[in-house]
Design a protein around this motif. Structure first.
Motif, PDB file in Angstrom:
ATOM      1  N   LYS A  25      29.708  20.563  40.966  1.00 32.01           N
ATOM      2  CA  LYS A  25      28.886  19.534  41.648  1.00 32.01           C
ATOM      3  C   LYS A  25      29.265  19.445  43.127  1.00 32.01           C
ATOM      4  CE  LYS A  25      29.070  16.802  37.487  1.00 32.01           C
ATOM      5  NZ  LYS A  25      30.027  15.833  37.020  1.00 32.01           N
ATOM      6  N   LYS A  26      30.461  18.888  43.404  1.00 35.22           N
ATOM      7  CA  LYS A  26      30.847  18.643  44.804  1.00 35.22           C
ATOM      8  C   LYS A  26      31.310  19.947  45.459  1.00 35.22           C
ATOM      9  CE  LYS A  26      34.031  15.879  47.557  1.00 35.22           C
ATOM     10  NZ  LYS A  26      35.157  16.692  47.930  1.00 35.22           N
ATOM     11  N   GLU A  27      30.597  20.308  46.543  1.00 37.28           N
ATOM     12  CA  GLU A  27      30.993  21.536  47.257  1.00 37.28           C
ATOM     13  C   GLU A  27      32.253  21.281  48.073  1.00 37.28           C
ATOM     14  OE1 GLU A  27      27.939  23.253  49.696  1.00 37.28           O
ATOM     15  OE2 GLU A  27      27.213  24.446  48.015  1.00 37.28           O
ATOM     16  N   VAL A  28      33.285  22.087  47.888  1.00 43.34           N
ATOM     17  CA  VAL A  28      34.480  21.947  48.728  1.00 43.34           C
ATOM     18  C   VAL A  28      34.449  22.974  49.871  1.00 43.34           C
ATOM     19  CG1 VAL A  28      35.899  20.930  46.923  1.00 43.34           C
ATOM     20  CG2 VAL A  28      35.927  23.375  47.226  1.00 43.34           C
ATOM     21  N   LEU A  29      33.586  23.977  49.768  1.00 42.34           N
ATOM     22  CA  LEU A  29      33.301  24.885  50.885  1.00 42.34           C
ATOM     23  C   LEU A  29      31.785  25.008  50.982  1.00 42.34           C
ATOM     24  CD1 LEU A  29      35.796  27.874  50.305  1.00 42.34           C
ATOM     25  CD2 LEU A  29      36.040  26.008  51.949  1.00 42.34           C
TER      26      LEU A  29
ATOM     27  N   GLY B 155      43.139  22.568  59.621  1.00 41.17           N
ATOM     28  CA  GLY B 155      42.177  21.568  59.148  1.00 41.17           C
ATOM     29  C   GLY B 155      42.939  20.476  58.423  1.00 41.17           C
ATOM     30  N   HIS B 156      42.302  19.315  58.256  1.00 40.58           N
ATOM     31  CA  HIS B 156      42.982  18.206  57.585  1.00 40.58           C
ATOM     32  C   HIS B 156      43.220  18.552  56.114  1.00 40.58           C
ATOM     33  CE1 HIS B 156      39.228  17.094  55.569  1.00 40.58           C
ATOM     34  NE2 HIS B 156      38.639  17.376  56.718  1.00 40.58           N
ATOM     35  N   ASN B 157      44.078  17.770  55.446  1.00 41.48           N
ATOM     36  CA  ASN B 157      44.325  18.002  54.022  1.00 41.48           C
ATOM     37  C   ASN B 157      43.020  17.854  53.249  1.00 41.48           C
ATOM     38  OD1 ASN B 157      47.021  18.559  54.086  1.00 41.48           O
ATOM     39  ND2 ASN B 157      47.643  16.408  53.858  1.00 41.48           N
ATOM     40  N   GLY B 158      42.776  18.785  52.353  1.00 41.05           N
ATOM     41  CA  GLY B 158      41.563  18.716  51.539  1.00 41.05           C
ATOM     42  C   GLY B 158      40.348  19.335  52.213  1.00 41.05           C
ATOM     43  N   SER B 159      40.534  19.975  53.365  1.00 40.06           N
ATOM     44  CA  SER B 159      39.367  20.542  54.070  1.00 40.06           C
ATOM     45  C   SER B 159      38.923  21.875  53.458  1.00 40.06           C
ATOM     46  CB  SER B 159      39.655  20.709  55.576  1.00 40.06           C
ATOM     47  OG  SER B 159      40.805  21.494  55.774  1.00 40.06           O
ATOM     48  N   GLY B 160      39.723  22.440  52.566  1.00 41.29           N
ATOM     49  CA  GLY B 160      39.292  23.662  51.861  1.00 41.29           C
ATOM     50  C   GLY B 160      40.063  24.919  52.212  1.00 41.29           C
ATOM     51  N   LYS B 161      41.177  24.766  52.949  1.00 38.96           N
ATOM     52  CA  LYS B 161      41.929  25.936  53.430  1.00 38.96           C
ATOM     53  C   LYS B 161      42.485  26.774  52.269  1.00 38.96           C
ATOM     54  CE  LYS B 161      44.802  23.350  55.803  1.00 38.96           C
ATOM     55  NZ  LYS B 161      44.345  22.015  55.371  1.00 38.96           N
ATOM     56  N   SER B 162      43.184  26.105  51.333  1.00 42.26           N
ATOM     57  CA  SER B 162      43.778  26.862  50.215  1.00 42.26           C
ATOM     58  C   SER B 162      42.703  27.456  49.314  1.00 42.26           C
ATOM     59  CB  SER B 162      44.676  25.955  49.365  1.00 42.26           C
ATOM     60  OG  SER B 162      45.796  25.602  50.103  1.00 42.26           O
ATOM     61  N   THR B 163      41.585  26.767  49.204  1.00 40.11           N
ATOM     62  CA  THR B 163      40.483  27.291  48.387  1.00 40.11           C
ATOM     63  C   THR B 163      40.022  28.634  48.968  1.00 40.11           C
ATOM     64  OG1 THR B 163      39.837  25.035  47.822  1.00 40.11           O
ATOM     65  CG2 THR B 163      38.176  26.755  47.481  1.00 40.11           C
ATOM     66  N   ILE B 164      39.939  28.721  50.302  1.00 41.65           N
ATOM     67  CA  ILE B 164      39.569  29.999  50.931  1.00 41.65           C
ATOM     68  C   ILE B 164      40.591  31.070  50.566  1.00 41.65           C
ATOM     69  CG2 ILE B 164      39.394  31.218  53.155  1.00 41.65           C
ATOM     70  CD1 ILE B 164      37.984  28.847  54.299  1.00 41.65           C
ATOM     71  N   ALA B 165      41.896  30.716  50.647  1.00 39.85           N
ATOM     72  CA  ALA B 165      42.942  31.707  50.340  1.00 39.85           C
ATOM     73  C   ALA B 165      42.787  32.219  48.908  1.00 39.85           C
ATOM     74  CB  ALA B 165      44.324  31.078  50.547  1.00 39.85           C
ATOM     75  N   LYS B 166      42.533  31.307  47.966  1.00 39.63           N
ATOM     76  CA  LYS B 166      42.406  31.718  46.550  1.00 39.63           C
ATOM     77  C   LYS B 166      41.185  32.607  46.349  1.00 39.63           C
ATOM     78  CE  LYS B 166      44.365  27.407  44.947  1.00 39.63           C
ATOM     79  NZ  LYS B 166      43.838  26.126  44.486  1.00 39.63           N
ATOM     80  N   LEU B 167      40.113  32.303  47.080  1.00 39.02           N
ATOM     81  CA  LEU B 167      38.905  33.143  46.956  1.00 39.02           C
ATOM     82  C   LEU B 167      39.165  34.531  47.547  1.00 39.02           C
ATOM     83  CD1 LEU B 167      36.241  30.451  47.929  1.00 39.02           C
ATOM     84  CD2 LEU B 167      36.404  31.592  45.708  1.00 39.02           C
TER      85      LEU B 167
ATOM     86  N   SER C   1      32.542  25.294  44.577  1.00 35.69           N
ATOM     87  CA  SER C   1      32.784  23.975  44.002  1.00 35.69           C
ATOM     88  C   SER C   1      33.665  24.150  42.762  1.00 35.69           C
ATOM     89  CB  SER C   1      31.429  23.343  43.679  1.00 35.69           C
ATOM     90  OG  SER C   1      31.432  22.809  42.412  1.00 35.69           O
ATOM     91  N   TYR C   2      34.641  23.241  42.569  1.00 34.39           N
ATOM     92  CA  TYR C   2      35.524  23.354  41.400  1.00 34.39           C
ATOM     93  C   TYR C   2      34.842  22.821  40.136  1.00 34.39           C
ATOM     94  CZ  TYR C   2      39.603  24.606  44.221  1.00 34.39           C
ATOM     95  OH  TYR C   2      40.480  25.252  45.050  1.00 34.39           O
ATOM     96  N   ASP C   3      34.006  21.766  40.340  1.00 32.42           N
ATOM     97  CA  ASP C   3      33.429  21.115  39.155  1.00 32.42           C
ATOM     98  C   ASP C   3      31.935  21.412  38.989  1.00 32.42           C
ATOM     99  OD1 ASP C   3      32.335  19.715  41.225  1.00 32.42           O
ATOM    100  OD2 ASP C   3      33.297  17.810  40.780  1.00 32.42           O
TER     101      ASP C   3
HETATM  102  P1  ADP Z   1      43.430  22.162  51.830  1.00 27.59           P
HETATM  103  O1  ADP Z   1      44.130  23.442  51.511  1.00 27.59           O
HETATM  104  O2  ADP Z   1      42.682  22.199  53.135  1.00 27.59           O
HETATM  105  O3  ADP Z   1      44.329  20.956  51.744  1.00 27.59           O
HETATM  106  P2  ADP Z   1      42.117  22.572  49.281  1.00 27.59           P
HETATM  107  O4  ADP Z   1      41.404  23.852  49.377  1.00 27.59           O
HETATM  108  O5  ADP Z   1      43.415  22.543  48.544  1.00 27.59           O
HETATM  109  O6  ADP Z   1      42.272  21.931  50.726  1.00 27.59           O
HETATM  110  O7  ADP Z   1      41.162  21.498  48.579  1.00 27.59           O
HETATM  111  C1  ADP Z   1      39.795  21.314  48.978  1.00 27.59           C
HETATM  112  C2  ADP Z   1      39.178  20.292  48.034  1.00 27.59           C
HETATM  113  O8  ADP Z   1      39.148  20.828  46.719  1.00 27.59           O
HETATM  114  C3  ADP Z   1      39.937  18.965  47.945  1.00 27.59           C
HETATM  115  O9  ADP Z   1      39.001  17.920  47.847  1.00 27.59           O
HETATM  116  C4  ADP Z   1      40.739  19.107  46.674  1.00 27.59           C
HETATM  117  O10 ADP Z   1      40.958  17.845  46.091  1.00 27.59           O
HETATM  118  C5  ADP Z   1      39.822  19.963  45.810  1.00 27.59           C
HETATM  119  N1  ADP Z   1      40.579  20.806  44.862  1.00 27.59           N
HETATM  120  C6  ADP Z   1      41.571  21.682  45.184  1.00 27.59           C
HETATM  121  N2  ADP Z   1      42.027  22.305  44.077  1.00 27.59           N
HETATM  122  C7  ADP Z   1      41.302  21.822  43.032  1.00 27.59           C
HETATM  123  C8  ADP Z   1      41.280  22.088  41.637  1.00 27.59           C
HETATM  124  N3  ADP Z   1      42.112  22.986  41.086  1.00 27.59           N
HETATM  125  N4  ADP Z   1      40.396  21.394  40.882  1.00 27.59           N
HETATM  126  C9  ADP Z   1      39.551  20.490  41.421  1.00 27.59           C
HETATM  127  N5  ADP Z   1      39.503  20.198  42.736  1.00 27.59           N
HETATM  128  C10 ADP Z   1      40.372  20.853  43.539  1.00 27.59           C
END
Ligand code: ADP
Length: 270
Positions: A16-20, A37-49, A12-14
């Protein structure tokens, strides 16, 4: 051995809300995997992790059998390369040639080999005429080509592409996809590509589908494309050629499902 093993990953970035949520998958060494996956599904977050830019809230990541943590991250980064969608923050050199050279220097490639490698990879991505250009002054698609040239030059064992061809036209995408395929088949590199390009998905070996931070489908491209309706609900279209082929099967024109345009043409010509 697995190149990448992710177990019960939550983030979770904040706070609170789990993004993965409880994401698990394994990618064997040498496997070409795509994540869709759709936009915002968490793909880039996985890459950063996976490259240790952030730490998971829960769960674990293993790279080449070694746990990814604060102690191992710098050593493991030598084995994992990433190309981001927007490469602006990745450029270091003042010219395209310098930028590619910087990666080679970091990997201790002898000076006398550098020029040859730089010209070879620049040619492979169609940027040979731009070696003296400033990377920041190039178009979005050209910047993506240069970033990909940088990774082709050093050929790390695991390469993550995060929508790295999104600014290229279909022809440009196809030619870069060919280079990625070569890196995989000739050099046995493990490729993890986050993409919206279903033609690229069709050429990969394993597909992971993310929805709202969860893994909802995994399998070969054909297994995944069989879930056409579910994919459509996530704004993901199966490849055009496969759609045509499915219609042909329905009309009993062909008895075999095909997935590339070339295969459709071959079927029709039989
Ligand atoms: P995708 O790559 O599938 O489009 P992301 O991994 O970029 O998805 O984002 C997943 C969720 O995390 C989205 O709801 C996005 O708004 C949120 N998010 C991404 N980056 C940040 C950030 N730096 N701070 C807060 N929320 C973020």
């Amino acid at each position: 051995m697995d190149a990448i093993k992710v177990s019960g990953l939550s983030f979770s970035y904040d706070g609170k809300k789990e993004v993965l949520s409880n994401v698990s998958f394994s990618i064997p060494k040498g496997c070409y995997t795509t994540i869709i996956g759709h936009n915002g599904s968490g793909k880039s977050t996985i890459a950063k992790l996976l490259i240790g830019l952030m730490s998971p809230k829960q769960g674990s990541i293993e790279i080449l059998g070694q746990s990814l943590n604060e102690d191992s991250v710098y050593e493991l980064r030598d084995h994992v390369g990433i190309v981001f969608q927007n490469p602006d923050n990745q450029f270091i050199g003042s010219t395209v040639a310098d930028d590619i050279a910087f990666g080679l220097e970091n990997h201790c490639v002898p000076q006398e080999q550098m020029q040859e490698i730089i010209e070879d990879v620049a040619e492979r991505v169609g940027m040979l005429d731009f070696l003296n250009s400033e990377p920041t002054k190039l178009s979005g698609g050209q910047k993506q080509r240069v970033a990909i040239a940088g990774i082709l030059a050093i050929e790390p064992e695991i390469i993550i592409f995060d929508e790295s061809t999104s600014m290229l036209d279909p022809q440009g995408k196809a030619s870069i996809n060919e280079q990625i395929q070569k890196l995989h088949s000739e050099k046995d590199r493990t490729i993890l590509s986050i993409t919206h390009d279903m033609e690229e998905v069709a050429q990969s070996e394993y597909v992971i589908v993310l929805k709202d931070g969860k893994v909802v489908l995994t399998g070969s491209p054909m297994e995944i494309f069989a879930h056409e309706k579910e994919l459509a609900s996530m704004m993901l279209d199966i490849p055009f050629a496969l759609k045509v082929s499915k219609e042909l099967v329905k009309e009993k024109i062909t008895d075999q499902e095909v997935c590339t345009l070339e295969e459709v043409v071959n079927q029709l010509c039989q």
